[in-house]
Write a protein that holds these residues in place. Structure first.
Motif, PDB file in Angstrom:
ATOM      1  N   ASN A  26       0.830  -1.217   0.000  1.00  0.00           N
ATOM      2  CA  ASN A  26       0.000   0.000   0.000  1.00  0.00           C
ATOM      3  C   ASN A  26       0.858   1.258   0.000  1.00  0.00           C
ATOM      4  OD1 ASN A  26      -2.215  -1.626   0.076  1.00  0.00           O
ATOM      5  ND2 ASN A  26      -2.512  -1.484   2.285  1.00  0.00           N
ATOM      6  N   ARG A  27       2.143   1.085   0.274  1.00  0.00           N
ATOM      7  CA  ARG A  27       3.054   2.241   0.228  1.00  0.00           C
ATOM      8  C   ARG A  27       3.935   2.154  -1.017  1.00  0.00           C
ATOM      9  NH1 ARG A  27       2.027   1.345   5.657  1.00  0.00           N
ATOM     10  NH2 ARG A  27       2.088   3.153   7.036  1.00  0.00           N
ATOM     11  N   ASP A  28       3.359   1.606  -2.078  1.00  0.00           N
ATOM     12  CA  ASP A  28       3.990   1.595  -3.396  1.00  0.00           C
ATOM     13  C   ASP A  28       5.251   0.750  -3.515  1.00  0.00           C
ATOM     14  OD1 ASP A  28       2.017   3.148  -4.435  1.00  0.00           O
ATOM     15  OD2 ASP A  28       3.050   5.033  -3.991  1.00  0.00           O
ATOM     16  N   LEU A  29       5.287  -0.373  -2.803  1.00  0.00           N
ATOM     17  CA  LEU A  29       6.378  -1.327  -3.011  1.00  0.00           C
ATOM     18  C   LEU A  29       6.325  -1.793  -4.465  1.00  0.00           C
ATOM     19  CD1 LEU A  29       8.559  -3.277  -1.792  1.00  0.00           C
ATOM     20  CD2 LEU A  29       6.706  -4.884  -1.386  1.00  0.00           C
ATOM     21  N   GLU A  30       7.457  -1.788  -5.110  1.00  0.00           N
ATOM     22  CA  GLU A  30       7.531  -2.172  -6.521  1.00  0.00           C
ATOM     23  C   GLU A  30       7.085  -3.640  -6.692  1.00  0.00           C
ATOM     24  OE1 GLU A  30      11.311  -2.808  -9.306  1.00  0.00           O
ATOM     25  OE2 GLU A  30      11.386  -1.008  -8.063  1.00  0.00           O
ATOM     26  N   PRO A  31       6.230  -3.935  -7.685  1.00  0.00           N
ATOM     27  CA  PRO A  31       5.740  -5.304  -7.844  1.00  0.00           C
ATOM     28  C   PRO A  31       6.872  -6.328  -7.933  1.00  0.00           C
ATOM     29  CG  PRO A  31       4.573  -3.850  -9.332  1.00  0.00           C
ATOM     30  CD  PRO A  31       5.652  -3.032  -8.672  1.00  0.00           C
ATOM     31  N   GLY A  32       6.751  -7.399  -7.166  1.00  0.00           N
ATOM     32  CA  GLY A  32       7.723  -8.475  -7.256  1.00  0.00           C
ATOM     33  C   GLY A  32       8.942  -8.279  -6.385  1.00  0.00           C
ATOM     34  N   LYS A  33       9.135  -7.077  -5.938  1.00  0.00           N
ATOM     35  CA  LYS A  33      10.311  -6.808  -5.105  1.00  0.00           C
ATOM     36  C   LYS A  33      10.095  -7.384  -3.709  1.00  0.00           C
ATOM     37  CE  LYS A  33      13.481  -3.145  -4.360  1.00  0.00           C
ATOM     38  NZ  LYS A  33      13.914  -1.955  -5.046  1.00  0.00           N
ATOM     39  N   ILE A  34      11.135  -7.986  -3.130  1.00  0.00           N
ATOM     40  CA  ILE A  34      10.906  -8.517  -1.790  1.00  0.00           C
ATOM     41  C   ILE A  34      10.982  -7.376  -0.766  1.00  0.00           C
ATOM     42  CG2 ILE A  34      11.673 -10.851  -2.371  1.00  0.00           C
ATOM     43  CD1 ILE A  34      14.139 -10.337  -0.672  1.00  0.00           C
ATOM     44  N   SER A  67      11.816 -13.095   4.004  1.00  0.00           N
ATOM     45  CA  SER A  67      12.486 -13.774   2.875  1.00  0.00           C
ATOM     46  C   SER A  67      14.000 -13.722   2.977  1.00  0.00           C
ATOM     47  CB  SER A  67      12.066 -13.121   1.558  1.00  0.00           C
ATOM     48  OG  SER A  67      10.676 -13.170   1.405  1.00  0.00           O
ATOM     49  N   SER A  68      14.523 -13.366   4.158  1.00  0.00           N
ATOM     50  CA  SER A  68      15.963 -13.117   4.256  1.00  0.00           C
ATOM     51  C   SER A  68      16.782 -14.299   4.754  1.00  0.00           C
ATOM     52  CB  SER A  68      16.226 -11.881   5.113  1.00  0.00           C
ATOM     53  OG  SER A  68      15.652 -10.758   4.484  1.00  0.00           O
ATOM     54  N   ASN A  69      16.242 -15.516   4.574  1.00  0.00           N
ATOM     55  CA  ASN A  69      17.119 -16.673   4.749  1.00  0.00           C
ATOM     56  C   ASN A  69      17.900 -16.827   3.443  1.00  0.00           C
ATOM     57  OD1 ASN A  69      15.780 -18.934   3.010  1.00  0.00           O
ATOM     58  ND2 ASN A  69      14.090 -18.001   4.152  1.00  0.00           N
ATOM     59  N   ILE A 104      10.858  -7.863  20.506  1.00  0.00           N
ATOM     60  CA  ILE A 104      11.207  -7.973  19.083  1.00  0.00           C
ATOM     61  C   ILE A 104      11.241  -9.454  18.718  1.00  0.00           C
ATOM     62  CG2 ILE A 104      13.038  -7.647  17.374  1.00  0.00           C
ATOM     63  CD1 ILE A 104      13.913  -5.155  18.955  1.00  0.00           C
ATOM     64  N   VAL A 105      10.525  -9.781  17.660  1.00  0.00           N
ATOM     65  CA  VAL A 105      10.453 -11.177  17.207  1.00  0.00           C
ATOM     66  C   VAL A 105      11.257 -11.311  15.914  1.00  0.00           C
ATOM     67  CG1 VAL A 105       8.900 -13.066  16.565  1.00  0.00           C
ATOM     68  CG2 VAL A 105       8.123 -11.313  18.173  1.00  0.00           C
ATOM     69  N   GLY A 106      12.141 -12.287  15.865  1.00  0.00           N
ATOM     70  CA  GLY A 106      12.915 -12.537  14.641  1.00  0.00           C
ATOM     71  C   GLY A 106      12.081 -13.362  13.679  1.00  0.00           C
ATOM     72  N   ASP A 107      11.759 -12.774  12.527  1.00  0.00           N
ATOM     73  CA  ASP A 107      10.872 -13.462  11.577  1.00  0.00           C
ATOM     74  C   ASP A 107      11.670 -14.320  10.600  1.00  0.00           C
ATOM     75  OD1 ASP A 107       8.585 -14.212  10.223  1.00  0.00           O
ATOM     76  OD2 ASP A 107       8.627 -12.475   8.881  1.00  0.00           O
ATOM     77  N   ILE A 108      11.293 -15.587  10.538  1.00  0.00           N
ATOM     78  CA  ILE A 108      11.923 -16.544   9.625  1.00  0.00           C
ATOM     79  C   ILE A 108      10.832 -17.116   8.723  1.00  0.00           C
ATOM     80  CG2 ILE A 108      13.203 -18.727   9.476  1.00  0.00           C
ATOM     81  CD1 ILE A 108      14.925 -16.904  11.037  1.00  0.00           C
ATOM     82  N   GLY A 109      10.908 -16.852   7.432  1.00  0.00           N
ATOM     83  CA  GLY A 109       9.891 -17.358   6.495  1.00  0.00           C
ATOM     84  C   GLY A 109      10.401 -18.549   5.714  1.00  0.00           C
ATOM     85  N   PRO A 110       9.573 -19.110   4.841  1.00  0.00           N
ATOM     86  CA  PRO A 110       9.970 -20.302   4.084  1.00  0.00           C
ATOM     87  C   PRO A 110      11.088 -20.019   3.079  1.00  0.00           C
ATOM     88  CG  PRO A 110       7.881 -19.460   3.285  1.00  0.00           C
ATOM     89  CD  PRO A 110       8.223 -18.651   4.503  1.00  0.00           C
TER      90      PRO A 110
END
Lengths: 294, 215
Positions: A26-34, A67-69, A104-110
Motif C-alpha cells: 500500500n506504500r507503493d512497493l515495486e511489484p515483485g520486489k521482496i 524472505s531473508s534466509n 522484538i520477534v525474529g521473523d523466519i519465512g519459508p
C-alpha cells in the motif's frame, strides 16, 4: 525473561502484529520486489509499518526478514546481501521499539525451495540457509517466529538450525489448507496431528499457524489444535481472501468480523493472536481493545 | 494376463507411484507390440487421472502428484519411439504455453501444472519465470500456441497478468488464443476484470480447464 513470563501468566493474551508485506504494498512497493530489501533501500517506510503495530498495541512485532534466509535470497539472486539485510532489519526495529515492555520477534519465512519430488531442496541446504540468517538476527531479538511453512521437514530444519545458534523461545507456525473431505493438511501432506507431534518433539515453545486461511476457517483449525496439545498456541490468519481491483489488492472482510473471529479463538484457548496478509494496524488496535476489555 | 488387465496394472503402477513397475510395463508393451496409443490412454493415462482425483479428494498431496506425473512421463518416454516407428503418434491434446509473469520468480505452481499437462497429453512450452508480457505474446505467435497460461503467486505482480490480454487486444489477435491465469491470489473476479478465459485453483483443475477450453 518477559516472553516466558507472559506464557506462564494465565491471564495474559499476547498481541502479535499484523501484515508487513501488504502494508508495504500500500506504500507503493515495486511489484515483485521482496519487502526485506527495503530495510536497506527505504528503512523509513519499514520503520513506519513496524511502529504502526507497536502504536496499535502489539506486545511484540517481528522484523522485516520473512524472505531473508539465504536459500530464499538466492532465488532472487541477492544472497550476497543476507548479512546487510538482516543487520539493518534489527537496526530498524530497534530504532522504533517503544519500551522495554515490548518485544522484538525474529521473523523466519519459508525458503521457497521444495524437497524432491517437487523440487531439489535438502534438509542440510534448508538448515544452513536458516542458520546463517539466525546467527545475525539472534543477538537483536527476544524470540523467534518461524512462519508460513508448508513442509514439516523444512520446519524441522529451521528449528534445528536456529537451536544450534540461539536458546531464545521459538514459535513454530505451519500453514494449512482445508481439504475437501479430510480436514486440514499442509500442501506437502502433513496433517495437523503429525505437525503437533513433531513440533512437541522438537520442543518448540509455541505451536502456531498463519496465512492461507481466513479468520473464519482458522477457527475450525484452532478447534483441532487445542485438542491436540497443551503447548501454547499462536494464530495469525489472513483478513479473508484478497481481491484485485483496478490494480489494487483489496481485503473485503470487515475488520469487526475478523476481530470477532479472533475473540472466538481466544475463547478456545489461543495464547498469541495477530494477523497475516491483509491485516492492518486497525485490526490490531481493535484486537487490543477486545483483549483489554476481557 | 489379458490386455484389459495389463491396462489396469499400468494405471495401478501410476497410482501406487511404482516407477519400477511402470517402466517394466512400458517395456512389456513395446516387446509385445501392444496398441501403444491405447496403452497411454487406457493404461497409464487412466492412472494419472486417478492421481488427479485423489489429489482433489485430499488423499494425495504435492509429493504424490509430482511423483505420479513424473512416472507417467517416464513411461510415455519409453513408449514414444515405438509410437513414432509404427507411424502413429500420440495425438497432442493441444499446445499450451506457460510462464510466470514479469516481476515474479515463483516457479513451483507453474512447474506442477506443466508436468500434469504433459502427463495428460498436452504439448507444453514453459518459458520460465519473470517473463515479460511482450515475450509471452511473441512466443505464443511463433509457437502456434492454443492456450496461454500466465502464473503469479504475488498480489503485487498479479496486475502484470492483465498486460498479456491488453497486448493481444492491441495486436488484434485476442481471439487467436485462450488465456488462462493461475496462482494463489487469482479469483474469478480478476479473470472477469481482465477478460481472461478462465483460471484454475490447482494443477488438477488446470488440466480440466484446458481440456474444456480446447474443445
Amino acid at each position: 525473561m518477559l516472553f516466558t513470563n507472559w506464557l506462564e501468566d494465565k491471564s495474559k493474551i499476547i498481541l502479535f502484529d499484523g501484515a508487513m508485506g501488504t502494508q508495504l504494498m500500500n506504500r507503493d512497493l515495486e511489484p515483485g520486489k521482496i519487502p526485506d530489501l527495503l530495510n536497506i533501500e527505504n528503512p523509513e517506510v519499514v520503520k513506519k509499518v513496524l511502529a504502526s503495530y507497536y502504536d496499535a498495541g502489539s506486545d511484540m512485532v517481528q522484523t522485516c526478514t520473512f524472505s531473508s534466509n539465504v536459500v530464499s535470497l538466492n532465488r532472487h539472486n541477492i544472497s550476497n546481501l543476507y548479512q546487510k539485510i538482516n543487520v539493518e532489519a534489527i537496526n530498524n526495529i530497534k530504532a522504533i521499539l517503544p519500551s522495554e515492555e515490548n518485544l522484538i520477534v525474529g521473523d523466519i519465512g519459508p525458503s521457497g525451495e521444495f524437497r524432491p519430488p517437487v523440487g531439489n531442496a535438502s534438509g542440510d541446504m534448508w538448515k544452513a540457509g536458516f542458520q546463517k540468517q539466525a546467527k545475525i538476527l539472534a543477538p537483536g531479538i527476544d524470540l523467534w517466529h518461524i512462519e508460513t511453512i508448508s513442509d514439516l521437514q523444512e520446519m524441522s530444519a529451521a528449528i534445528q538450525g536456529i537451536k544450534e545458534v540461539s536458546e531464545k523461545p521459538i514459535i513454530a507456525s505451519m500453514t494449512y489448507r482445508k481439504t475437501k473431505t479430510r480436514g486440514f493438511f499442509t500442501i506437502m501432506g502433513d496433517s495437523v496431528e503429525t505437525c503437533v507431534t513433531k513440533l512437541e518433539e522438537e520442543k518448540v515453545d509455541v505451536i502456531g499457524t498463519n496465512c492461507t486461511l481466513g479468520s473464519d476457517q482458522m477457527i475450525e483449525l484452532i478447534k483441532e489444535l487445542v485438542n491436540l496439545t497443551d503447548i501454547p498456541i499462536s494464530a495469525k490468519p489472513n483478513a479473508g481472501q484478497p481481491r484485485l481491483s483496478g490494480g489494487n489488492t483489496l481485503y473485503d472482510q470487515p475488520v469487526e468480523d475478523y476481530v470477532n473471529d479472533i475473540g472466538q479463538m481466544i475463547d478456545l484457548g489461543v495464547k498469541i493472536v495477530g494477523g497475516c496478509c491483509g491485516t492492518t494496524p486497525t485490526h490490531i488496535r481493535k484486537i487490543r481493545t477486545l483483549i483489554d476489555s476481557r | 494376463m489379458d490386455t484389459e488387465e495389463i491396462y489396469r496394472e499400468m494405471a495401478n503402477s501410476i497410482v501406487s507411484l511404482d516407477q519400477e513397475k511402470a517402466v517394466h510395463l512400458a517395456n512389456q508393451a513395446l516387446d509385445e507390440s501392444m496398441d501403444l496409443l491405447q496403452v497411454i490412454e487406457k493404461g497409464f493415462g487412466e492412472g494419472i487421472r486417478k492421481v488427479g482425483d485423489l489429489w482433489d479428494e485430499g488423499e494425495f498431496f504435492l509429493p504424490e502428484l509430482m511423483s505420479g506425473a513424473q512416472i507417467m512421463e517416464k513411461a510415455v518416454d519409453i513408449i514414444t519411439p515405438g509410437l513414432q516407428s509404427s507411424g502413429s503418434e500420440r495425438q497432442s491434446s493441444g499446445k499450451v504455453l506457460l510462464a510466470t509473469i514479469e516481476g515474479d520468480i515463483h516457479s513451483i505452481g507453474k512447474t506442477i501444472v506443466a508436468t500434469m499437462l504433459k502427463a495428460n497429453g498436452f504439448q507444453v512450452v514453459d518459458l520460465g519465470t519473470d517473463v515479460k508480457a511482450e515475450k509471452i505474446v511473441d512466443e505464443a505467435i511463433k509457437g502456434d500456441i492454443d492456450i496461454i497460461g500466465v502464473s503469479t503467486l504475488l498480489t503485487t505482480t498479479m496486475v502484470n497478468q492483465k498486460k498479456v490480454i491488453d497486448l493481444l487486444n492491441q495486436k488484434n489477435i485476442r481471439n487467436k488464443f485462450k488465456v488462462i491465469f493461475g496462482g494463489a491470489p487469482v479469483t474469478q473476479g480478476w479473470v472477469d476484470e481482465c477478460g481472461a478465459d478462465g483460471y484454475a485453483e490447482n494443477a488438477v483443475e488446470s488440466v480440466k480447464l484446458v481440456k474444456e477450453l480446447i474443445q
